[in-house]
Write an enzyme that holds these catalytic residues in place. Sequence first.
Site, PDB file in Angstrom:
ATOM      1  N   SER A  53     -12.017  26.487 -18.527  1.00 40.70           N
ATOM      2  CA  SER A  53     -11.633  27.896 -18.653  1.00 40.70           C
ATOM      3  C   SER A  53     -10.140  28.079 -18.458  1.00 40.70           C
ATOM      4  CB  SER A  53     -12.393  28.739 -17.630  1.00 40.70           C
ATOM      5  OG  SER A  53     -13.770  28.704 -17.858  1.00 40.70           O
ATOM      6  N   HIS A  89     -26.158 -20.515 -17.024  1.00 41.37           N
ATOM      7  CA  HIS A  89     -27.571 -20.205 -17.218  1.00 41.37           C
ATOM      8  C   HIS A  89     -28.104 -19.420 -16.022  1.00 41.37           C
ATOM      9  CE1 HIS A  89     -26.715 -24.135 -19.204  1.00 41.37           C
ATOM     10  NE2 HIS A  89     -27.165 -23.451 -20.240  1.00 41.37           N
ATOM     11  N   ASP A 147     -23.271  36.785 -21.302  1.00 46.28           N
ATOM     12  CA  ASP A 147     -22.334  35.699 -21.015  1.00 46.28           C
ATOM     13  C   ASP A 147     -21.286  36.172 -20.018  1.00 46.28           C
ATOM     14  OD1 ASP A 147     -21.049  33.009 -21.782  1.00 46.28           O
ATOM     15  OD2 ASP A 147     -19.417  34.448 -22.026  1.00 46.28           O
ATOM     16  N   HIS A 183     -25.349 -17.839 -25.224  1.00 44.91           N
ATOM     17  CA  HIS A 183     -23.945 -18.018 -24.861  1.00 44.91           C
ATOM     18  C   HIS A 183     -23.015 -17.441 -25.929  1.00 44.91           C
ATOM     19  CE1 HIS A 183     -25.445 -20.549 -21.719  1.00 44.91           C
ATOM     20  NE2 HIS A 183     -25.924 -21.449 -22.563  1.00 44.91           N
ATOM     21  N   GLY A 194     -18.258  35.101 -19.237  1.00 43.37           N
ATOM     22  CA  GLY A 194     -16.902  35.199 -19.768  1.00 43.37           C
ATOM     23  C   GLY A 194     -16.709  36.435 -20.606  1.00 43.37           C
ATOM     24  N   ASP A 234     -22.877  26.614 -14.599  1.00 40.92           N
ATOM     25  CA  ASP A 234     -22.800  25.933 -13.306  1.00 40.92           C
ATOM     26  C   ASP A 234     -22.385  26.848 -12.170  1.00 40.92           C
ATOM     27  OD1 ASP A 234     -20.255  26.290 -14.157  1.00 40.92           O
ATOM     28  OD2 ASP A 234     -19.660  24.183 -14.122  1.00 40.92           O
ATOM     29  N   GLY A 235     -22.353  28.171 -12.416  1.00 45.27           N
ATOM     30  CA  GLY A 235     -22.190  29.135 -11.339  1.00 45.27           C
ATOM     31  C   GLY A 235     -20.794  29.321 -10.806  1.00 45.27           C
ATOM     32  N   ASP A 265     -28.926 -31.442 -23.047  1.00 44.48           N
ATOM     33  CA  ASP A 265     -28.013 -31.574 -24.183  1.00 44.48           C
ATOM     34  C   ASP A 265     -27.580 -33.026 -24.357  1.00 44.48           C
ATOM     35  OD1 ASP A 265     -28.188 -28.874 -24.614  1.00 44.48           O
ATOM     36  OD2 ASP A 265     -26.249 -28.379 -23.745  1.00 44.48           O
TER      37      ASP A 265
END
Length: 548
Positions: free
Chosen positions: A431, A220, A530, A61, A532, A384-385, A114
Amino acid sequence: MSRFFFNDRKQLVNDAIEGILISAPHGNLVKLDIDPAIRVVARSDWDKSRVAVISGGGSGHEPAHAGFVGKGMLTAAVCGDLFASPSVDAVLNAIVAVTGDRGCLLIVKNYTGDRLNFGLAAEKAKRYGLKVEMVIVADDIALPDNKQPRGIAGTALVHKIAGYAAEHGKSLGEVRDIAQQACDNLWSLGVAMQTCNLPGSDDEEGRIRKGHVELGLGIHGEPGASVVDTQNSKEIIDTLVNALKARAGEGRFAVLINNLGGVSALEMALLTKELAHSAMKEQIAWLIGPALLVSSLDMKGFSLSLLKLNDLFEKALHEDVETLGWQKPVAFAPLRTIVHSAIHDRVEYTPSENPQVAGYVSAATDTLSGLENRLNALDAKVGDGDTGSTFAQGAREIAQYLEAGKLPLNDLPALLLLVGERLATVMGGSSGVLMSIFFTAAGQKLHDGQPLPEALLSGLAQMKHYGGADLGDRTLIDALQPALEALQKGDLKAAAQAAQAGADATAKMVKAGAGRSSYVNKENLDGVTDPGAVAVAEVFKAMVEAKR
């Protein structure tokens, strides 16, 4: 499969207690070294000059109960095994260890184990000549007809109020009466959409169906009083508030918003918002939480506790304490706002003509539109194309502005700023933002008086600063930077050649330092240029043709 971090199941609670003591911010906690099976956390600065306040129960607890040990709250906490009451011997040893002539108050949650173990320990302690009293917290209103309501999160408020009374020198009888008064003015109700995971258990608990919550389940993991067919935060808060108001009646209240262990901070914040707009809003004086106070391991649920306030309780809640787990109350008030005028960042410009610039813009946009499929195919191998589509989308937007005569072709700073603005709007992903940063920063430097090549290099520097990529990271920068450095010398053809060489070099780079390619293994990168960088090289090549 078990979803629980632990090393040795038998030592789990002992290990956790050690971690709690190590991380205690006030450095004021000790574990009584009596027996490995007896786990008592106590104040290291305790001198027995005042009434001792002891609580405890099963572990799981946290921060209750050890997290509430410290000046102003508990004198000691007795920790049982997970969801299991501590033994009579453990409670007795705690009483004897911290109780002086002023006596001891035990604060016990209303569970049979308890009550029995703490009760028997209290009777045994009296044989040692110690004065011991006990209060039982029974704040759960989930089962209205139950003669023995459970003790749940409101127990933390009783700890705080009893600790305050003891710290201020009240007698044992006075501390007991004040604690009992708190118990009599305390109501709690919880809800959960998923019960807790126990260490070592391979069972996937599927009791609570998806889209539903259990109202009034125990700390509980005991089944709730009812199932509610919603997970809507407003509906759930309204359900809890209506039940609590019906029991608590009118008055000023402190409300404890307790995380049962597995609810995210964001969810707890929006639940707090719903409470602030609920039928309780006019009666809430103070908020405690949202926070973990009395948890149930990782249960995906929360509870609300209402304490009807009087002057003493209010002072007690605000008194500073030296504990790990207590949360200082916050005055309840509506959301505060400051009116502020919205910023509409738009480039101010006047369309103008310049045939040479129009030729360069047309060459660049036509090239990028025509490269869409080629660049997408390259990007599919290393990312990711979508690089080709992203650049083509931006190019088509600028081409439409050119065709409609909307570009400031005779005002290069405004042209670059406008291109940056439009690319941020129409190009997707990172981009578009990177190219927008490039043109925006370059346009600003050109406006400030820098020559065009230097302004473009400044734009590149800002792109590198914000994007995190640099030469050799296998991005368009590998083509753009050498091209702009060559352009600085006044040679567009040399710039195109440098761009092509830079693009070709990316095919031999077997590790990408930035961009989506950085998540691809080197085998997939080898021999692939690449996309880009190819785009940059082809644009410079087209601009050389346009200049002829």
